[in-house]
Design a protein around this motif. Sequence first.
Motif, mmCIF file in Angstrom:
data_model
loop_
_atom_site.group_PDB
_atom_site.id
_atom_site.type_symbol
_atom_site.label_atom_id
_atom_site.label_comp_id
_atom_site.label_asym_id
_atom_site.label_seq_id
_atom_site.Cartn_x
_atom_site.Cartn_y
_atom_site.Cartn_z
ATOM 1 N N UNK A 151 -18.110 86.210 11.159
ATOM 2 C CA UNK A 151 -17.163 87.354 11.150
ATOM 3 C C UNK A 151 -15.933 87.617 10.781
ATOM 4 N N UNK A 152 -14.965 86.275 10.817
ATOM 5 C CA UNK A 152 -13.579 86.179 11.258
ATOM 6 C C UNK A 152 -13.736 84.586 10.412
ATOM 7 N N UNK A 153 -13.613 84.394 9.312
ATOM 8 C CA UNK A 153 -13.689 82.902 9.154
ATOM 9 C C UNK A 153 -12.580 82.492 8.561
ATOM 10 N N UNK A 154 -11.520 83.102 8.291
ATOM 11 C CA UNK A 154 -9.910 82.314 7.783
ATOM 12 C C UNK A 154 -9.446 82.258 10.138
ATOM 13 N N UNK A 155 -9.897 82.283 10.879
ATOM 14 C CA UNK A 155 -9.773 81.900 11.889
ATOM 15 C C UNK A 155 -9.848 80.911 12.375
ATOM 16 N N UNK A 156 -11.545 79.591 11.702
ATOM 17 C CA UNK A 156 -11.931 78.790 11.702
ATOM 18 C C UNK A 156 -11.582 77.507 11.590
ATOM 19 N N UNK A 157 -10.444 76.212 11.929
ATOM 20 C CA UNK A 157 -9.896 75.429 11.419
ATOM 21 C C UNK A 157 -10.803 74.448 11.244
ATOM 22 N N UNK A 158 -12.239 73.939 11.892
ATOM 23 C CA UNK A 158 -12.833 73.131 12.156
ATOM 24 C C UNK A 158 -13.879 72.960 12.518
ATOM 25 N N UNK A 159 -14.968 73.204 12.773
ATOM 26 C CA UNK A 159 -16.933 72.838 13.078
ATOM 27 C C UNK A 159 -16.749 71.644 13.651
ATOM 28 N N UNK A 160 -16.678 71.221 14.807
ATOM 29 C CA UNK A 160 -17.756 69.755 15.621
ATOM 30 C C UNK A 160 -19.171 70.512 16.299
ATOM 31 N N UNK A 161 -19.792 70.185 15.527
ATOM 32 C CA UNK A 161 -21.548 70.296 16.426
ATOM 33 C C UNK A 161 -22.200 69.387 16.921
ATOM 34 N N UNK A 162 -22.558 69.695 18.146
ATOM 35 C CA UNK A 162 -22.665 68.776 18.651
ATOM 36 C C UNK A 162 -24.425 69.514 19.772
ATOM 37 N N UNK B 35 -20.867 78.335 5.158
ATOM 38 C CA UNK B 35 -20.726 76.733 5.166
ATOM 39 C C UNK B 35 -20.283 76.520 3.827
ATOM 40 N N UNK B 36 -21.114 76.692 2.485
ATOM 41 C CA UNK B 36 -21.226 76.580 1.320
ATOM 42 C C UNK B 36 -19.216 77.458 1.076
ATOM 43 N N UNK B 37 -19.865 78.360 1.113
ATOM 44 C CA UNK B 37 -17.989 79.845 1.275
ATOM 45 C C UNK B 37 -17.107 78.866 0.811
ATOM 46 N N UNK B 38 -16.972 79.000 2.581
ATOM 47 C CA UNK B 38 -15.690 78.358 3.282
ATOM 48 C C UNK B 38 -15.467 77.031 3.381
ATOM 49 N N UNK B 39 -16.273 76.160 3.332
ATOM 50 C CA UNK B 39 -16.617 74.541 2.985
ATOM 51 C C UNK B 39 -15.296 73.857 4.918
ATOM 52 N N UNK B 40 -16.132 74.140 5.853
ATOM 53 C CA UNK B 40 -14.855 74.379 6.809
ATOM 54 C C UNK B 40 -15.304 72.361 7.463
ATOM 55 N N UNK C 225 -32.867 66.282 11.464
ATOM 56 C CA UNK C 225 -32.865 66.939 10.618
ATOM 57 C C UNK C 225 -32.240 67.778 10.569
ATOM 58 N N UNK C 226 -31.430 68.484 11.375
ATOM 59 C CA UNK C 226 -30.817 69.678 11.266
ATOM 60 C C UNK C 226 -29.201 69.270 11.294
ATOM 61 N N UNK C 227 -28.999 68.081 12.489
ATOM 62 C CA UNK C 227 -27.647 67.062 11.691
ATOM 63 C C UNK C 227 -27.633 67.374 10.788
ATOM 64 N N UNK C 228 -28.852 66.681 9.865
ATOM 65 C CA UNK C 228 -28.083 66.025 7.964
ATOM 66 C C UNK C 228 -28.743 67.536 7.206
ATOM 67 N N UNK C 229 -28.718 68.603 7.973
ATOM 68 C CA UNK C 229 -28.596 69.997 6.896
ATOM 69 C C UNK C 229 -27.013 70.136 6.321
ATOM 70 N N UNK C 230 -26.185 69.712 7.752
ATOM 71 C CA UNK C 230 -24.854 70.394 7.234
ATOM 72 C C UNK C 230 -24.445 69.714 5.950
ATOM 73 N N UNK C 231 -24.791 68.511 5.769
ATOM 74 C CA UNK C 231 -24.336 67.460 4.424
ATOM 75 C C UNK C 231 -24.951 68.332 3.288
ATOM 76 N N UNK C 232 -25.294 69.134 3.286
ATOM 77 C CA UNK C 232 -25.909 69.538 1.762
ATOM 78 C C UNK C 232 -25.047 70.776 0.942
ATOM 79 N N UNK C 233 -24.301 70.943 2.370
ATOM 80 C CA UNK C 233 -23.788 72.145 2.163
ATOM 81 C C UNK C 233 -22.084 72.488 2.798
ATOM 82 N N UNK C 234 -21.228 71.632 2.868
ATOM 83 C CA UNK C 234 -20.413 71.654 3.543
ATOM 84 C C UNK C 234 -19.820 69.633 2.950
ATOM 85 N N UNK C 235 -19.060 69.641 2.206
ATOM 86 C CA UNK C 235 -18.146 68.489 1.662
ATOM 87 C C UNK C 235 -18.076 67.357 2.520
ATOM 88 N N UNK C 236 -16.597 68.058 3.443
ATOM 89 C CA UNK C 236 -16.008 67.313 4.244
ATOM 90 C C UNK C 236 -17.108 67.545 5.484
#
Length: 287
Positions: free
Chosen positions: A114-125, A221-226, A242-253
């Motif tokens: 909704x507001x991608x420019x507010x997000x500085x980083x993501x931590x997914x646990x 994830x692919x567009x904004x690369x958080x 497999x859900x954790x590894x999925x992020x690697x497909x779409x996010x470079x950092x």
Amino acid sequence: MTTFYQKVTVQDINIFYREAGNPKDPTILLLHGFPSSSHMYKSLIEKLEDDYHLVAPDYPGFGNSDQPNINAFDYTFDNIANIINEFIEMLSIEKFSIYVHDYGAPIGFRLATKKPNKIQAIISQNGNAYEEGLLSAWDPVREYWENPSNENKEKLRKLLTADFTKYQYIDGTRNPDTISPDGWNMDQKNLDKEGNQEIQISLYYDYRNNLKLYPKWQNYFRTYQPSTLVAWGKNDMFFGPEGALGFLRDIEDCEVHLFNTGHFPLEEELTTSAFLIKNFLDSRLKQ
């Protein structure tokens, strides 16, 4: 540092939240999962508060927030995300990282898209955004999605019992005897409130709509690369590695760490999680 326990009224609902750290430091919005609340972050807040501004709300129907009657409040992930979005605006938080666990993921990723420019980083646990991350423990819920009969609904009630709440905490852990009962006892106290089971079953049913949004979140994830840190309990009965590894497909950092523990990694990997979060965010946000 001191943790403050406060409430703010959003759409006539009192939303409880924990806040610690200096607001001038980078903010982390801590979004809890099922069947928990912001109490799951108590120890993590203490580890991070010297370096970060921490804000951890309880959703409506969870923890210390109000529990509106199910006939008066639409318990969907869309609606809860809207409440949390208004909550953020009321606290005048302009930029923040999101830490998402379990239910926190569909709420946090709605905020991010909704507001991608507010997000500085993501931590997914153990915060899932990929279909392959959903394991067989979801089968009773999937059956209810496909056929929302009273029979299938009643089968879900065993997922709300004290025995199962405890099982979520200890399953997949290396040493169950080191897991404090405080977490599951607090969670169960909330689940046992009058009317709460119907709320939780409503959210089980609505979870099917999160899967429909997975492509949208992945496109975000692919567009904004958080910048994303994934610190995942690989023995989670609900969300597999497999859900954790999925992020690697779409996010470079993207960093992925798989812990030898279960659904609540902070129970056994608090120190390591805090260390990884500090290193990750310090290198991205404090340059």
